[in-house]
Design a protein around this motif. Structure first.
Motif, PDB file in Angstrom:
ATOM      1  N   THR A 272       0.810  -1.214   0.000  1.00  0.00           N
ATOM      2  CA  THR A 272       0.000   0.000   0.000  1.00  0.00           C
ATOM      3  C   THR A 272       0.842   1.262   0.000  1.00  0.00           C
ATOM      4  O   THR A 272       0.336   2.338  -0.246  1.00  0.00           O
ATOM      5  CB  THR A 272      -0.927   0.041   1.229  1.00  0.00           C
ATOM      6  OG1 THR A 272      -0.117   0.095   2.407  1.00  0.00           O
ATOM      7  CG2 THR A 272      -1.845  -1.148   1.269  1.00  0.00           C
TER       8      THR A 272
ATOM      9  N   ALA B 121       2.091   2.519   2.624  1.00  0.00           N
ATOM     10  CA  ALA B 121       1.934   3.163   3.931  1.00  0.00           C
ATOM     11  C   ALA B 121       3.245   3.135   4.713  1.00  0.00           C
ATOM     12  O   ALA B 121       3.548   4.076   5.444  1.00  0.00           O
ATOM     13  CB  ALA B 121       0.826   2.489   4.732  1.00  0.00           C
TER      14      ALA B 121
ATOM     15  N   THR C 114       5.397   5.963   3.507  1.00  0.00           N
ATOM     16  CA  THR C 114       4.843   7.230   3.982  1.00  0.00           C
ATOM     17  C   THR C 114       5.142   7.426   5.460  1.00  0.00           C
ATOM     18  O   THR C 114       5.547   8.514   5.884  1.00  0.00           O
ATOM     19  CB  THR C 114       3.321   7.276   3.755  1.00  0.00           C
ATOM     20  OG1 THR C 114       3.062   7.102   2.368  1.00  0.00           O
ATOM     21  CG2 THR C 114       2.731   8.593   4.226  1.00  0.00           C
TER      22      THR C 114
ATOM     23  N   SER D 269      -1.492   6.033   7.162  1.00  0.00           N
ATOM     24  CA  SER D 269      -2.146   4.746   6.851  1.00  0.00           C
ATOM     25  C   SER D 269      -2.694   4.694   5.460  1.00  0.00           C
ATOM     26  O   SER D 269      -2.663   5.518   4.687  1.00  0.00           O
ATOM     27  CB  SER D 269      -3.262   4.471   7.840  1.00  0.00           C
ATOM     28  OG  SER D 269      -4.173   5.546   7.903  1.00  0.00           O
TER      29      SER D 269
END
Length: 87
Positions: free
Chosen positions: A9, A11, A14, A87
């Motif tokens: 993803t 995430a 990030t 998230s």
């Protein structure tokens, strides 16, 4: 959650970037706070009654005020980075 799910993803990337950004901003704020404290001491120590020293004191005070503004900006960026949802 499994680590492979985070990788898929993005995430994890990030979250890592956010953590690095926050660490850099906090380091910058601490450095600016140290500079401000040092400049305050210098400005206080140069509180003489000589034109040259008074000019230096004004310059130091302007530097201290500039450091205060920069520290405030860094705190704002830090606050913005903390609100980023990883998230």
């Amino acid at each position: 959650m499994y680590s492979f799910a985070l990788t898929q993803t993005g995430a994890g990337e990030t979250a890592w970037a956010r953590a690095q950004t926050l660490a850099a901003l906090r380091t910058a704020v601490e450095a600016l706070d140290d500079v401000r404290a040092s400049l305050a001491v210098l400005a206080s120590d140069t509180d003489w009654h000589s034109d040259g020293v008074r000019a230096m004191q004004r310059s130091l005070d302007e530097l201290r005020q500039g450091a205060r503004v920069e520290a405030s900006e860094m705190r704002s960026r830090e606050s913005e980075a903390e609100r980023i949802d990883a998230s």
